[in-house]
Design a protein around this motif. Sequence first.
Motif, mmCIF file in Angstrom:
data_model
loop_
_atom_site.group_PDB
_atom_site.id
_atom_site.type_symbol
_atom_site.label_atom_id
_atom_site.label_comp_id
_atom_site.label_asym_id
_atom_site.label_seq_id
_atom_site.Cartn_x
_atom_site.Cartn_y
_atom_site.Cartn_z
ATOM 1 N N PRO A 172 0.803 -1.233 0.000
ATOM 2 C CA PRO A 172 0.000 0.000 0.000
ATOM 3 C C PRO A 172 0.835 1.282 0.000
ATOM 4 O O PRO A 172 0.309 2.350 -0.321
ATOM 5 C CB PRO A 172 -0.809 -0.104 1.299
ATOM 6 N N LEU A 173 2.122 1.180 0.350
ATOM 7 C CA LEU A 173 2.984 2.363 0.429
ATOM 8 C C LEU A 173 3.698 2.663 -0.876
ATOM 9 O O LEU A 173 4.422 3.645 -0.963
ATOM 10 C CB LEU A 173 4.029 2.153 1.543
ATOM 11 N N ILE A 174 3.499 1.820 -1.903
ATOM 12 C CA ILE A 174 4.267 1.957 -3.145
ATOM 13 C C ILE A 174 3.646 2.953 -4.111
ATOM 14 O O ILE A 174 4.355 3.665 -4.825
ATOM 15 C CB ILE A 174 4.426 0.581 -3.813
ATOM 16 N N ALA A 175 2.339 3.042 -4.182
ATOM 17 C CA ALA A 175 1.675 3.969 -5.113
ATOM 18 C C ALA A 175 2.174 5.397 -4.877
ATOM 19 O O ALA A 175 2.466 5.773 -3.742
ATOM 20 C CB ALA A 175 0.161 3.890 -4.929
ATOM 21 N N PRO A 176 2.307 6.176 -5.968
ATOM 22 C CA PRO A 176 1.836 5.953 -7.340
ATOM 23 C C PRO A 176 2.838 5.256 -8.263
ATOM 24 O O PRO A 176 2.633 5.229 -9.477
ATOM 25 C CB PRO A 176 1.577 7.380 -7.824
ATOM 26 N N THR A 177 3.925 4.700 -7.726
ATOM 27 C CA THR A 177 4.878 3.975 -8.565
ATOM 28 C C THR A 177 4.194 2.755 -9.183
ATOM 29 O O THR A 177 3.553 1.977 -8.468
ATOM 30 C CB THR A 177 6.085 3.518 -7.728
ATOM 31 N N PRO A 178 4.297 2.551 -10.500
ATOM 32 C CA PRO A 178 3.688 1.374 -11.120
ATOM 33 C C PRO A 178 4.244 0.089 -10.521
ATOM 34 O O PRO A 178 5.453 -0.061 -10.327
ATOM 35 C CB PRO A 178 4.071 1.513 -12.598
ATOM 36 N N LEU A 179 3.345 -0.873 -10.250
ATOM 37 C CA LEU A 179 3.723 -2.116 -9.595
ATOM 38 C C LEU A 179 3.128 -3.301 -10.349
ATOM 39 O O LEU A 179 1.940 -3.306 -10.666
ATOM 40 C CB LEU A 179 3.233 -2.129 -8.145
ATOM 41 N N LEU A 180 3.974 -4.304 -10.595
ATOM 42 C CA LEU A 180 3.557 -5.540 -11.245
ATOM 43 C C LEU A 180 3.907 -6.707 -10.326
ATOM 44 O O LEU A 180 5.036 -6.811 -9.832
ATOM 45 C CB LEU A 180 4.279 -5.711 -12.586
ATOM 46 N N VAL A 181 2.942 -7.598 -10.096
ATOM 47 C CA VAL A 181 3.156 -8.819 -9.318
ATOM 48 C C VAL A 181 3.002 -10.001 -10.276
ATOM 49 O O VAL A 181 1.995 -10.118 -10.974
ATOM 50 C CB VAL A 181 2.139 -8.932 -8.166
ATOM 51 N N VAL A 182 4.027 -10.874 -10.317
ATOM 52 C CA VAL A 182 4.048 -12.024 -11.222
ATOM 53 C C VAL A 182 4.245 -13.289 -10.390
ATOM 54 O O VAL A 182 5.080 -13.315 -9.479
ATOM 55 C CB VAL A 182 5.189 -11.901 -12.251
ATOM 56 N N HIS A 183 3.492 -14.343 -10.720
ATOM 57 C CA HIS A 183 3.610 -15.583 -9.942
ATOM 58 C C HIS A 183 3.181 -16.766 -10.801
ATOM 59 O O HIS A 183 2.264 -16.653 -11.617
ATOM 60 C CB HIS A 183 2.710 -15.510 -8.706
ATOM 61 N N GLY A 184 3.862 -17.892 -10.624
ATOM 62 C CA GLY A 184 3.510 -19.102 -11.346
ATOM 63 C C GLY A 184 2.472 -19.925 -10.618
ATOM 64 O O GLY A 184 2.484 -20.011 -9.381
ATOM 65 N N ASP A 185 1.595 -20.569 -11.374
ATOM 66 C CA ASP A 185 0.558 -21.388 -10.725
ATOM 67 C C ASP A 185 1.087 -22.757 -10.286
ATOM 68 O O ASP A 185 0.363 -23.540 -9.682
ATOM 69 C CB ASP A 185 -0.669 -21.529 -11.623
ATOM 70 N N ARG A 186 2.375 -23.042 -10.563
ATOM 71 C CA ARG A 186 3.008 -24.270 -10.072
ATOM 72 C C ARG A 186 4.204 -23.940 -9.174
ATOM 73 O O ARG A 186 5.130 -24.735 -9.069
ATOM 74 C CB ARG A 186 3.441 -25.144 -11.250
ATOM 75 N N ASP A 187 4.165 -22.802 -8.543
ATOM 76 C CA ASP A 187 5.246 -22.418 -7.636
ATOM 77 C C ASP A 187 5.270 -23.378 -6.447
ATOM 78 O O ASP A 187 4.288 -23.470 -5.709
ATOM 79 C CB ASP A 187 5.030 -20.977 -7.159
ATOM 80 N N PRO A 188 6.389 -24.107 -6.220
ATOM 81 C CA PRO A 188 6.416 -25.061 -5.116
ATOM 82 C C PRO A 188 6.686 -24.414 -3.755
ATOM 83 O O PRO A 188 6.547 -25.088 -2.732
ATOM 84 C CB PRO A 188 7.582 -25.984 -5.504
ATOM 85 N N TYR A 189 7.070 -23.142 -3.738
ATOM 86 C CA TYR A 189 7.375 -22.447 -2.481
ATOM 87 C C TYR A 189 6.174 -21.708 -1.923
ATOM 88 O O TYR A 189 5.851 -21.837 -0.740
ATOM 89 C CB TYR A 189 8.528 -21.450 -2.702
ATOM 90 N N PHE A 190 5.517 -20.899 -2.764
ATOM 91 C CA PHE A 190 4.437 -20.033 -2.301
ATOM 92 C C PHE A 190 3.197 -20.245 -3.167
ATOM 93 O O PHE A 190 3.234 -19.976 -4.364
ATOM 94 C CB PHE A 190 4.853 -18.560 -2.357
ATOM 95 N N PRO A 191 2.086 -20.713 -2.588
ATOM 96 C CA PRO A 191 0.863 -20.899 -3.372
ATOM 97 C C PRO A 191 0.251 -19.566 -3.786
ATOM 98 O O PRO A 191 0.715 -18.483 -3.410
ATOM 99 C CB PRO A 191 -0.046 -21.676 -2.426
ATOM 100 N N LEU A 192 -0.829 -19.662 -4.539
ATOM 101 C CA LEU A 192 -1.383 -18.471 -5.195
ATOM 102 C C LEU A 192 -2.022 -17.476 -4.235
ATOM 103 O O LEU A 192 -2.307 -16.347 -4.637
ATOM 104 C CB LEU A 192 -2.394 -18.898 -6.257
ATOM 105 N N ASP A 193 -2.272 -17.856 -2.986
ATOM 106 C CA ASP A 193 -2.801 -16.843 -2.081
ATOM 107 C C ASP A 193 -1.781 -15.742 -1.817
ATOM 108 O O ASP A 193 -2.159 -14.603 -1.511
ATOM 109 C CB ASP A 193 -3.260 -17.476 -0.758
ATOM 110 N N HIS A 194 -0.476 -16.021 -2.007
ATOM 111 C CA HIS A 194 0.546 -14.987 -1.787
ATOM 112 C C HIS A 194 0.450 -13.870 -2.838
ATOM 113 O O HIS A 194 0.324 -12.698 -2.462
ATOM 114 C CB HIS A 194 1.932 -15.620 -1.770
ATOM 115 N N PRO A 195 0.504 -14.172 -4.137
ATOM 116 C CA PRO A 195 0.380 -13.066 -5.092
ATOM 117 C C PRO A 195 -0.974 -12.369 -5.027
ATOM 118 O O PRO A 195 -1.061 -11.155 -5.248
ATOM 119 C CB PRO A 195 0.606 -13.727 -6.455
ATOM 120 N N ARG A 196 -2.013 -13.106 -4.735
ATOM 121 C CA ARG A 196 -3.337 -12.471 -4.649
ATOM 122 C C ARG A 196 -3.403 -11.521 -3.461
ATOM 123 O O ARG A 196 -4.015 -10.446 -3.552
ATOM 124 C CB ARG A 196 -4.413 -13.544 -4.573
#
Length: 277
Positions: A215-239
Amino acid sequence: MSSGTEGRFHIVDVSSLTSVHRVMPRRAMLRTDDGVRIEAVYEPSEASVTDSAVTGTAVVVAHGFTGSADRPAVRRAARAFAERGASVVTFSFRGHGGSGGLSTVGDREVLDLSAAVRWARELGHTRVATVGFSMGGSVALRHAALERGADARADAVASVSAPARWYYRGTAPMRRLHWVVTRPAGRLVGRYGFRTRIERRAWDPVPLSPVEAVPLIAPTPLLVVHGDRDPYFPLDHPRMLAGAGDAELWLERGMGHAENAADGELLARLGDWLTRA
């Protein structure tokens, strides 16, 4: 070619970048605000160097835990971004590669990224984007939230395969990683098996988490990228990360974890986003 000490940095004279060898990589040892020496590599885009100035976007790449500036996956990412017209700074976090100090696994590494961004600006780039993978992704988020110096801030930020919260142990790879970081035997494995020197002391205080940073990053453009087969962090992390602020989210089908899993097509899209966001 000449070199010298300028402020925080031991750097190659920028004037050498406009010579006949202008697209050759340049290596430097940077010094962070807390005095740690960080190895870094600058690869100027041929299109970014004119007869009188260095122009265009510089992309600063922050590798994952146990990585370094010279690891093949980091070099592959750097080449992909250069092919999209960016100059590229890669570096090794403290405790990794040829850098000094000890890894704090995402805490004081923010200072390492700040030093690399400053170096890109010292070299003449007025626009600097950061991209981090795994631990480097969490560092990129925290750096964007915490850095206030105009010379060290990023103009765009991409975080790939990053955790949303600290102390996550919900997958077997993360349980193994916690053993490496927290146990004496694990730190020996880190030092001699992965060439990563790890700080033995626990965080005190616990640093701002990635999801708290977003929440402190705006207005800097931010992109979050994550694989759906990531063995370390499931998809609740990028979401969680994307939902915490103003962020674009890419969920990549079939992708595993971090720079080792990023294929050429994804790196090309990342390069386009970093140079245009």
